[in-house]
Design a protein around this motif. Structure first.
Motif, mmCIF file in Angstrom:
data_model
loop_
_atom_site.group_PDB
_atom_site.id
_atom_site.type_symbol
_atom_site.label_atom_id
_atom_site.label_comp_id
_atom_site.label_asym_id
_atom_site.label_seq_id
_atom_site.Cartn_x
_atom_site.Cartn_y
_atom_site.Cartn_z
ATOM 1 N N PRO A 41 0.802 -1.224 0.000
ATOM 2 C CA PRO A 41 0.000 0.000 0.000
ATOM 3 C C PRO A 41 0.833 1.272 0.000
ATOM 4 C CG PRO A 41 -0.058 -1.037 2.156
ATOM 5 C CD PRO A 41 0.712 -1.957 1.268
ATOM 6 N N VAL A 42 0.196 2.336 -0.387
ATOM 7 C CA VAL A 42 0.823 3.655 -0.363
ATOM 8 C C VAL A 42 0.978 4.062 1.097
ATOM 9 C CG1 VAL A 42 0.547 6.054 -1.083
ATOM 10 C CG2 VAL A 42 -0.341 4.216 -2.522
ATOM 11 N N GLU A 43 2.179 4.433 1.467
ATOM 12 C CA GLU A 43 2.400 4.851 2.852
ATOM 13 C C GLU A 43 1.936 6.295 3.018
ATOM 14 O OE1 GLU A 43 3.165 2.804 5.146
ATOM 15 O OE2 GLU A 43 3.485 1.209 3.691
ATOM 16 N N PRO A 44 1.448 6.627 4.196
ATOM 17 C CA PRO A 44 1.052 8.022 4.418
ATOM 18 C C PRO A 44 2.222 8.954 4.095
ATOM 19 C CG PRO A 44 0.352 6.653 6.244
ATOM 20 C CD PRO A 44 1.182 5.788 5.343
ATOM 21 N N GLY A 45 1.947 9.982 3.368
ATOM 22 C CA GLY A 45 3.001 10.906 2.985
ATOM 23 C C GLY A 45 3.509 10.666 1.577
ATOM 24 N N GLN A 46 3.165 9.489 1.017
ATOM 25 C CA GLN A 46 3.630 9.180 -0.341
ATOM 26 C C GLN A 46 2.552 9.385 -1.393
ATOM 27 O OE1 GLN A 46 5.038 5.178 -0.340
ATOM 28 N NE2 GLN A 46 6.998 5.677 0.595
ATOM 29 N N GLU A 47 1.428 9.974 -0.984
ATOM 30 C CA GLU A 47 0.335 10.128 -1.936
ATOM 31 C C GLU A 47 0.793 10.977 -3.114
ATOM 32 O OE1 GLU A 47 -0.132 11.359 1.279
ATOM 33 O OE2 GLU A 47 -1.046 9.575 2.166
#
Lengths: 430, 370
Positions: B362-368
């Motif tokens: 999954p996309v880690e928070p902050g990597q959006e």
């Protein structure tokens, strides 16, 4: 197959296409945008970087009754007096609700609809007066991308023959460079060369739209009218096509007229935006100032109606809800056409005097958007034009919109989308 | 024949495997007070195809809707969102498909009801609004008759008595001059007005659950705003639960409390709307959000589209269907089917329901992407 086709069309087109090649070379030599050549019959005092100049364009469709007599009982005023300059190498976005005449306008530019009145000066030539063979040749410079990619491609033709059809009609299919050209086209729109031998049904919606774009590009047009180019596509694919259109513009210096109802898409790709309501332009400005300071009541309502994919914004978004629907273009309201739905409508002038599209400079408005008019797309772009009698007063806040009557579904409502009682959005956690 | 051949490998034979994912524990914990009004469990719809393997349009979909809640089903064409709603309503054709799983509405499994029992509930307890109002209305019957028909059928009033109520409904949904409109035919109404009439019909018996399948897609934005405001008002005033099926993330952002993102027939991400939009975790959700131009964002930014199209999907059998289009695939994505896992550790907002995710990487928070 294609050499045969090409041979058949070789004859009389030969010299003409040689001419075109020269012209293309000339344009290439001019490095950046070929746009310095003076155009427009009179010049009209502008800097001449206008590809299409429209003046007083009207398209009225007769409403007929009766079988034998075929009487005309009225007209649908689809396009009713539009002045527009489309700057060369830029994108003009035309927005409006369904039935406002935006598609008819796009088609009229290409003479796909008969003009009732007015002039369309394309690259110095009045297209409105062209006929027959002359008009057909001119069409090489003006192409169209349609909304429904499947409906606009012949299901029984391969992509190759679809592309060659337009090219041969304009004498561009001779010699062995045709194949190269086809491969170039496919590469330009991001499709594999193998796609040339396939049929339209074998592609997905996004790919079909790419084919539609390739077909438009195949004759080296200057202007492309894109009528709702992405509205039939899935969201994730929309962006691909939008990016492709932008890339092609950078590469080939194309001029676009993008007709669409999706404000966010139009704002994204356009340099100049015109807002249409019931057959006429109500506001025109460069994309940034239009968004920063929409002045016409209709534009304000339209912008405020677009949902933003961000709950934080949605919760506080001011929304102007318009009452009712678009009036019939067969019987447009007198005076300002928007007065029947306008929350800012005044007792005087609105009902009986049709406002003109005039340059408005509202004090206090940010003029940052005008700082660099060259970048913004030439004439008309740096000026904010609005068709409203009271725009200054509305912008200054001296005229306020009517508020919603408490209970009934009365007209104009100003509300916030986030009008949730506190309990609701917190409901999930209550 | 072919149905018998394929099910075992597709379905999860052991329910416990996706136990935590399927059963929303927070919802369950709350259920003592107010259980979910609608609870969809392992709903699977497969269409039989001649000479080919079944097409699984909806694959093991589970979600809850509570009274007064608006739940969104979001996805692109072909993701199974409309088929889900038709299956819930029992509106799929009887032949050519199989529907499995449970659809509990107030404790009763709708899938087990007879057509007659289902008819009694449809329109009374559960109502539906479709995308295209013109083809959902009978063209040769006046609006008034169509609206009062619902009241006649479910409340048992005579037509004469139902008519004032129909009039009431039309004015409630904001149709001006309802007396005149009652005797008009669908073609005489504008698109927005037809959709309002359809909503009036749906509301005729004060349903507890309203399923809206792309109710505003065919409408202009200003009309869309009117309809959305109307729906929002209804949910607030009457406590109706709303299942909103749409592809428009803008609509979701403003309307839905809880959002289910569907891809290839399965739910790939579920979260409360604020969390979903602030920190999309599934690469598909993330990609969708990055690919739409926003009216309020600065111009000149290039859109980052999701590459490819739905046609590139691979079956969920031993892979993630989104893998071919994903911008952050790992080896596992093409080998192991990801499960929908509820993330207990990171409860979304204070008091919010936990979010669920079906992704190996999954996309880690902050990597959006935006």
């Amino acid at each position: 197959m294609s050499p045969a086709r090409a041979a058949g069309h070789d004859g009389h087109d030969h010299d003409r296409s040689g001419e075109r090649e020269q012209q293309r070379e000339r344009e290439h030599a001019q490095e950046h945008r070929p746009g310095r050549e003076p155009d427009g019959p009179a010049g009209e005092g502008t800097d001449g970087d206008v590809l299409v100049r429209v003046r007083g364009l009207k398209v009225h469709f007769p409403i007929k009754r009766g079988i034998v007599l075929d009487r005309t009982v009225g007209h649908v005023y689809a396009v009713d007096g539009i002045d527009m300059d489309i700057p060369r190498g830029r994108t003009y976005g035309l927005v409006g609700e369904s039935g406002c005449g935006k598609s008819t306008f796009g088609r009229a530019l290409l003479r796909l609809e008969e003009l009732t009145e007015g002039s369309v000066v394309f690259d110095g030539v009045d297209v409105a007066s062209l006929k027959g063979e002359e008009l057909r040749r001119r069409r090489q410079d003006m192409q169209m991308i349609f909304q429904d990619p499947l409906g606009s491609l012949d299901p029984r033709q391969t992509i190759e023959s679809l592309l060659l059809e337009g090219m041969s009609a304009h004498g561009l299919t001779k010699g062995q460079d045709t194949r190269t050209r086809l491969r170039e086209l496919m590469a330009a729109v991001g499709l594999p060369t193998a796609a040339l031998r396939k049929y339209p049904h074998e592609f997905s919606g996004g790919q079909r739209q790419r084919i539609g774009i390739a077909r438009a590009l195949s004759v080296n047009p200057k202007l492309i009218v894109a009528d709702e180019p992405v509205s039939a596509l899935d969201v994730s694919v929309q962006a691909q096509v939008v990016n492709l259109l932008e890339d092609l513009q950078d590469e080939l210096g194309l001029t676009y007229l993008v007709v669409a109802h999706d404000l966010a898409v139009v704002r994204h790709i356009s340099d100049v935006i015109g807002v249409m309501y019931l057959g006429s332009l109500v506001e025109e400005a460069d994309a940034d100032s239009l968004y920063e300071a929409p002045l016409h009541p209709y534009t304000r309502a339209l912008m405020s109606a677009v949902p933003v994919p961000d709950p934080e914004v949605e919760d506080v978004r001011e929304q102007i809800l318009l009452s009712g629907d678009l009036p019939s273009p067969a019987a447009p309201p007198s005076g300002c056409r928007f007065h029947t739905r306008c929350p800012w409508r005044q007792e005087t002038r609105c009902d009986d005097e049709r406002p003109e599209l005039r340059v408005v400079d509202v004090t206090g408005r940010s003029v940052a958007g005008d700082a660099d008019p060259t970048r913004r797309g030439g004439p008309g772009a740096s000026s904010h034009r609005v068709a409203c009698h009271w725009v200054e007063e509305i912008a200054a806040g001296t005229i306020t919109p009517r508020r919603r009557a408490a209970s009934d579904a009365e007209p104009e409502t100003i509300g916030r989308t986030g009008d949730n009682p506190p309990g609701r959005s917190a409901d999930s956690g209550a | 024949m072919s149905t018998a051949a394929s099910p075992p490998d597709r379905r999860h034979p052991t329910a416990p495997a996706d136990g935590p994912a399927v059963h929303d524990p927070a919802a369950a914990g709350r259920s003592d007070a107010t259980g979910p009004l609608l609870s969809v469990r392992n709903l699977t719809v497969r269409f039989r195809r001649q000479g080919e393997e079944d097409f699984v349009a909806v694959d093991d979909v589970s979600f809850d809707v509570r009274a007064g809640q608006t739940v969104g089903l979001v996805g692109e064409s072909g993701c199974g969102k409309s088929v889900t709603s038709l299956a819930i309503m029992g509106l799929l054709p009887k032949r050519g498909n199989t529907v499995t799983g449970r659809v509990d509405f107030e404790g009763i499994d709708l899938l087990s009801l007879s057509p007659r029992q289902l008819r009694d509930r449809r329109g009374r307890d559960i109502a539906m609004i479709f995308q295209d109002p013109l083809s959902s209305l009978n063209p040769v019957v006046p609006i008034g008759v169509q609206v009062s028909e619902v009241i006649e059928r479910h409340v048992g009033l005579s037509r004469a008595k139902a008519r004032p109520q129909a009039r009431e409904l039309l004015s409630k949904v904001g149709i001006p001059d309802p007396d005149r409109r009652l005797s008009e035919y669908p073609h005489q109404l504008s698109g927005g007005m037809r959709q309002r009439a359809l909503i009036a019909m749906a509301l005729a018996c004060r349903p507890r659950l309203l399923i809206a399948d792309e109710p505003t897609t065919a409408l202009d934005v200003t009309i869309q705003a009117q309809i959305l405001a109307l729906l929002k008002e209804l949910v607030q005033d009457s406590g109706t639960a709303l299942v909103m099926i749409t592809h428009d993330l803008g609509v979701v952002a403003g309307l839905c409390d809880r959002v289910n993102v569907l891809y290839g027939g399965r739910i790939v991400e579920r979260a409360d709307r604020h969390e979903l939009f602030a920190t999309p975790r599934h690469p598909y959700t993330n990609g969708l959000l990055a690919s739409i131009p926003r009216l309020d964002a600065p111009r000149g930014q290039r859109l980052s589209p999701v590459p490819g199209s739905v046609a590139d999907n691979i079956p969920w059998d031993h892979a993630c269907a989104f893998a071919p289009r994903c911008d952050r695939p790992v080896a596992a994505c093409r080998e192991v089917t990801p499960e929908l896992v509820t993330d207990e550790a990171a409860p979304s907002a204070p008091g919010g329901l936990p979010r669920a995710l079906r992704c190996h990487h999954p996309v880690e928070p902050g990597q959006e992407s935006r």
